[in-house]
Design a protein around this motif. Structure first.
Motif, PDB file in Angstrom:
ATOM      1  N   MET A   1      41.937  43.529  25.529  1.00 13.84           N
ATOM      2  CA  MET A   1      43.324  43.136  26.496  1.00 13.84           C
ATOM      3  C   MET A   1      43.429  43.970  27.508  1.00 13.84           C
ATOM      4  O   MET A   1      43.110  45.301  27.518  1.00 13.84           O
ATOM      5  N   GLY A   2      44.001  43.324  28.656  1.00 11.83           N
ATOM      6  CA  GLY A   2      44.308  44.041  29.793  1.00 11.83           C
ATOM      7  C   GLY A   2      42.872  43.930  30.636  1.00 11.83           C
ATOM      8  O   GLY A   2      43.211  44.407  31.723  1.00 11.83           O
ATOM      9  N   ASN A   3      42.001  43.500  30.124  1.00 15.17           N
ATOM     10  CA  ASN A   3      40.643  43.415  30.753  1.00 15.17           C
ATOM     11  C   ASN A   3      40.625  41.847  31.253  1.00 15.17           C
ATOM     12  O   ASN A   3      40.294  41.083  30.496  1.00 15.17           O
ATOM     13  N   GLY A   4      41.195  41.420  32.464  1.00 11.72           N
ATOM     14  CA  GLY A   4      41.323  40.185  32.885  1.00 11.72           C
ATOM     15  C   GLY A   4      42.609  39.599  32.410  1.00 11.72           C
ATOM     16  O   GLY A   4      43.444  40.506  31.919  1.00 11.72           O
ATOM     17  N   MET A   5      43.046  38.499  32.780  1.00 16.71           N
ATOM     18  CA  MET A   5      43.947  37.665  32.532  1.00 16.71           C
ATOM     19  C   MET A   5      44.373  37.617  31.081  1.00 16.71           C
ATOM     20  O   MET A   5      43.136  37.414  30.434  1.00 16.71           O
ATOM     21  N   ASN A   6      45.320  37.491  30.532  1.00 17.38           N
ATOM     22  CA  ASN A   6      45.570  37.313  28.987  1.00 17.38           C
ATOM     23  C   ASN A   6      46.308  36.331  28.452  1.00 17.38           C
ATOM     24  O   ASN A   6      47.331  35.928  29.295  1.00 17.38           O
ATOM     25  N   LYS A   7      46.001  35.409  27.853  1.00 19.39           N
ATOM     26  CA  LYS A   7      46.997  34.352  27.195  1.00 19.39           C
ATOM     27  C   LYS A   7      48.006  34.746  26.431  1.00 19.39           C
ATOM     28  O   LYS A   7      47.825  35.567  25.413  1.00 19.39           O
ATOM     29  N   VAL A   8      49.143  34.206  26.569  1.00 19.95           N
ATOM     30  CA  VAL A   8      50.510  34.594  25.856  1.00 19.95           C
ATOM     31  C   VAL A   8      51.106  33.455  25.040  1.00 19.95           C
ATOM     32  O   VAL A   8      51.717  33.666  24.088  1.00 19.95           O
ATOM     33  N   LEU A   9      50.592  32.169  25.836  1.00 19.93           N
ATOM     34  CA  LEU A   9      51.176  30.785  25.146  1.00 19.93           C
ATOM     35  C   LEU A   9      50.178  29.729  25.544  1.00 19.93           C
ATOM     36  O   LEU A   9      49.443  30.343  26.561  1.00 19.93           O
ATOM     37  N   PRO A  10      50.179  28.768  24.844  1.00 24.46           N
ATOM     38  CA  PRO A  10      49.112  27.606  25.099  1.00 24.46           C
ATOM     39  C   PRO A  10      49.389  27.244  26.830  1.00 24.46           C
ATOM     40  O   PRO A  10      50.498  27.038  26.909  1.00 24.46           O
ATOM     41  N   LEU A  12      49.692  29.266  29.365  1.00 29.33           N
ATOM     42  CA  LEU A  12      50.273  30.263  29.997  1.00 29.33           C
ATOM     43  C   LEU A  12      49.480  31.682  29.977  1.00 29.33           C
ATOM     44  O   LEU A  12      49.232  32.042  28.874  1.00 29.33           O
ATOM     45  N   TYR A  13      49.179  32.305  31.067  1.00 21.57           N
ATOM     46  CA  TYR A  13      48.459  33.458  30.955  1.00 21.57           C
ATOM     47  C   TYR A  13      49.276  34.549  32.015  1.00 21.57           C
ATOM     48  O   TYR A  13      49.742  34.242  32.878  1.00 21.57           O
ATOM     49  N   VAL A  14      49.179  35.815  31.752  1.00 24.87           N
ATOM     50  CA  VAL A  14      49.461  36.899  32.549  1.00 24.87           C
ATOM     51  C   VAL A  14      48.292  37.724  33.105  1.00 24.87           C
ATOM     52  O   VAL A  14      47.606  38.149  32.351  1.00 24.87           O
ATOM     53  N   GLY A  15      48.367  38.124  34.175  1.00 23.37           N
ATOM     54  CA  GLY A  15      47.355  39.116  34.769  1.00 23.37           C
ATOM     55  C   GLY A  15      47.913  39.830  35.855  1.00 23.37           C
ATOM     56  O   GLY A  15      48.982  39.701  36.314  1.00 23.37           O
ATOM     57  N   ASN A  16      47.064  40.351  36.676  1.00 22.04           N
ATOM     58  CA  ASN A  16      47.180  41.169  37.776  1.00 22.04           C
ATOM     59  C   ASN A  16      46.457  40.414  39.082  1.00 22.04           C
ATOM     60  O   ASN A  16      46.186  39.495  39.128  1.00 22.04           O
ATOM     61  N   TYR A  17      46.609  41.396  40.228  1.00 22.44           N
ATOM     62  CA  TYR A  17      46.344  40.586  41.628  1.00 22.44           C
ATOM     63  C   TYR A  17      44.777  40.209  41.780  1.00 22.44           C
ATOM     64  O   TYR A  17      44.569  39.335  42.302  1.00 22.44           O
ATOM     65  N   VAL A  84      48.832  27.794  33.549  1.00 18.54           N
ATOM     66  CA  VAL A  84      49.700  28.801  34.593  1.00 18.54           C
ATOM     67  C   VAL A  84      49.122  30.231  34.597  1.00 18.54           C
ATOM     68  O   VAL A  84      49.154  30.737  33.188  1.00 18.54           O
ATOM     69  N   LEU A  85      48.847  30.845  35.559  1.00 21.86           N
ATOM     70  CA  LEU A  85      48.759  32.364  35.631  1.00 21.86           C
ATOM     71  C   LEU A  85      49.767  32.851  36.367  1.00 21.86           C
ATOM     72  O   LEU A  85      50.195  32.426  37.547  1.00 21.86           O
ATOM     73  N   ILE A  86      50.589  33.793  35.793  1.00 20.12           N
ATOM     74  CA  ILE A  86      51.722  34.474  36.243  1.00 20.12           C
ATOM     75  C   ILE A  86      51.346  36.034  36.785  1.00 20.12           C
ATOM     76  O   ILE A  86      50.513  36.463  35.732  1.00 20.12           O
ATOM     77  N   HIS A  87      51.184  36.232  37.739  1.00 23.10           N
ATOM     78  CA  HIS A  87      50.708  37.565  38.063  1.00 23.10           C
ATOM     79  C   HIS A  87      51.553  38.423  39.192  1.00 23.10           C
ATOM     80  O   HIS A  87      52.249  38.026  40.132  1.00 23.10           O
ATOM     81  N   CYS A  88      51.610  39.859  38.937  1.00 22.54           N
ATOM     82  CA  CYS A  88      52.091  40.677  40.221  1.00 22.54           C
ATOM     83  C   CYS A  88      50.814  41.248  40.610  1.00 22.54           C
ATOM     84  O   CYS A  88      49.795  41.015  40.916  1.00 22.54           O
ATOM     85  N   LEU A  89      51.161  42.674  40.931  1.00 23.24           N
ATOM     86  CA  LEU A  89      49.873  43.605  41.303  1.00 23.24           C
ATOM     87  C   LEU A  89      49.243  44.240  39.989  1.00 23.24           C
ATOM     88  O   LEU A  89      48.050  44.032  40.023  1.00 23.24           O
ATOM     89  N   ALA A  90      50.015  44.738  39.107  1.00 26.83           N
ATOM     90  CA  ALA A  90      49.199  45.392  37.812  1.00 26.83           C
ATOM     91  C   ALA A  90      49.378  44.621  36.658  1.00 26.83           C
ATOM     92  O   ALA A  90      48.642  44.601  35.692  1.00 26.83           O
ATOM     93  N   GLY A  91      50.208  43.496  36.533  1.00 24.95           N
ATOM     94  CA  GLY A  91      50.319  42.600  35.553  1.00 24.95           C
ATOM     95  C   GLY A  91      51.102  43.215  34.312  1.00 24.95           C
ATOM     96  O   GLY A  91      50.854  43.145  33.273  1.00 24.95           O
ATOM     97  N   MET A  92      52.000  44.113  34.671  1.00 27.48           N
ATOM     98  CA  MET A  92      52.771  45.012  33.682  1.00 27.48           C
ATOM     99  C   MET A  92      54.381  44.742  33.678  1.00 27.48           C
ATOM    100  O   MET A  92      54.893  44.795  32.782  1.00 27.48           O
TER     101      MET A  92
END
Length: 306
Positions: A1-10, A12-17, A84-92
Motif C-alpha cells: 500500500m502506498g506503492n503506486g495508486m491504490n483502489k478504494v472503490l470499484p 476509483l483510485y487515489v495516488g500521488n503526482y 478515475v484517479l484522484i491525485h494530489c502531490l503526495a496522495g495523502m
C-alpha cells in the motif's frame, strides 16, 4: 500500500503526482479520468478526461466548494464504466479529502467511516486538520442535500450494491490492519516510529516547516503585476484560498457546476501589467488679487493683451 495508486472503490483510485504521470500504471488500471488537485494542477495526458483544481495543502484552503463538482466528475465516469484517479502531490491530504467526500455522498457512511475506507486501501491517507474539519462540517450541513442531488441527477442504481460490499470489506480490513499496527490514525507519539510514516518525528517536522517557509518566501518575492503563462495554460499567480478561481479546467462527461472561473483569463495568454503612471501637467501660478488667490481666466479671441 502506498506503492503506486491504490483502489478504494470499484473504478476509483487515489495516488500521488508520480502515479498520474506513469503511463504504465494508468494503462494497468485502465484509468480514463484524472482528477488533479494541487498547487499546479494541469492536464498531462491528451487521451484522458481531466478535472484540474488548483488548491494548497493548508488548513485554510476551502475544498468544500469543489465537492459537488468533483462528485459529478467521478460519479459520471464510474457509471460509464470508467476508472478515475484522484491525485494530489503526495496522495495523502487533498486527494484523500475529495475521495472521502465522494464516498460519503454515494453511501450511508459518515466522514470518519469513509476515511477508514480510504485508509484501508491507502495507509498513508491523512488529511490535514483543516480538511478534516471541513469534512465534518460537510456531513452536518450539506451531506443530506448532496446525496439527494446526486440521486436526482444520476438515477441509476448500478453502483450501489458494489459500493456497499466494497465499503464493508474495507472497514473490516481497516480494523485488522489497525490491530496488527500495519496502519495508523495519525496519532503516533513524538519520537515513536509510525508504521506508515504518516506521523513525523521532530526532525522531519522542522524540515517540513523550513521547506514551507522557503516556498512561501519564494512566492511572495514574485511580482504581483505579471502572470507567467505556459504553453498548457498554467499560471503562477497567487489566488485566494477560499475563492473558486482554483478551478482550472474541466474535460469530462459531467458538466461543471460552476461557470465563469477567473482562471479562464489565463488561457487566453494574457499578461497582466500595471498601468503606466500619467504625467501631471505643470502647475498654474496663481495671481494674488486683493489678498485673495484666484486662477486667471483664459482670454477670449476678441480681447487684446493688456
Amino acid at each position: 500500500m502506498g506503492n503506486g495508486m491504490n483502489k478504494v472503490l470499484p473504478g476509483l483510485y487515489v495516488g500521488n503526482y508520480r502515479d498520474s504521470k506513469d503511463s504504465s500504471q494508468l494503462a494497468k488500471h485502465n484509468i480514463t479520468h484524472i482528477l488533479s488537485i494541487h498547487d499546479t494542477a494541469k492536464k498531462i495526458h491528451s487521451d484522458k478526461h481531466y478535472l484540474c483544481i488548483m488548491a494548497a495543502d493548508t488548513p485554510d484552503q476551502n475544498l468544500t466548494q469543489y465537492f459537488s463538482l468533483c462528485n459529478d466528475f467521478i460519479h459520471a465516469a464510474r457509471l460509464r464504466d470508467g476508472n478515475v484517479l484522484i491525485h494530489c502531490l503526495a496522495g495523502m491530504s487533498r486527494s484523500v479529502t475529495v475521495a472521502v467526500a465522494y464516498i460519503m455522498s454515494v453511501t450511508n457512511l459518515n466522514w470518519k467511516e469513509a476515511l477508514k475506507v480510504v485508509r484501508a486501501g491507502r495507509a498513508v491517507a491523512n488529511p490535514n486538520l483543516g480538511f478534516q474539519s471541513q469534512l465534518q462540517d460537510f456531513e452536518l450541513t450539506r451531506l443530506i442535500e448532496e446525496r439527494r442531488r446526486l440521486k436526482e441527477r444520476y438515477p441509476s442504481r448500478a453502483l450501489i450494491s458494489k459500493d456497499q460490499e466494497q465499503c464493508a470489506l474495507m472497514l473490516n480490513n481497516y480494523e485488522e490492519l489497525l490491530q496488527s499496527r500495519s496502519i495508523c490514525e495519525g496519532r503516533c507519539a513524538m519520537g515513536e516510529e509510525c508504521p506508515t510514516g504518516v506521523c513525523r518525528n521532530p526532525t522531519q517536522q522542522r524540515r517540513s516547516r523550513r521547506r514551507n517557509s522557503q516556498r512561501s518566501q519564494s512566492e511572495m518575492s514574485r511580482s504581483p503585476s505579471v502572470t507567467s503563462t505556459t504553453s498548457t495554460g498554467s499560471t503562477s499567480s497567487t489566488r485566494p484560498r477560499s475563492g473558486p478561481a482554483g478551478l482550472r479546467s474541466y474535460t469530462g462527461s459531467a458538466p461543471p457546476s460552476r461557470t465563469g472561473s477567473k482562471a479562464d483569463i489565463s488561457k487566453l495568454g494574457a499578461t497582466l501589467t500595471a498601468p503606466s503612471t500619467p504625467q501631471s501637467s505643470p502647475p498654474v501660478s496663481p495671481k494674488r488679487l486683493g489678498g485673495r488667490i484666484s486662477v486667471p481666466k483664459p482670454l477670449k479671441e476678441d480681447e487684446s493683451d493688456s
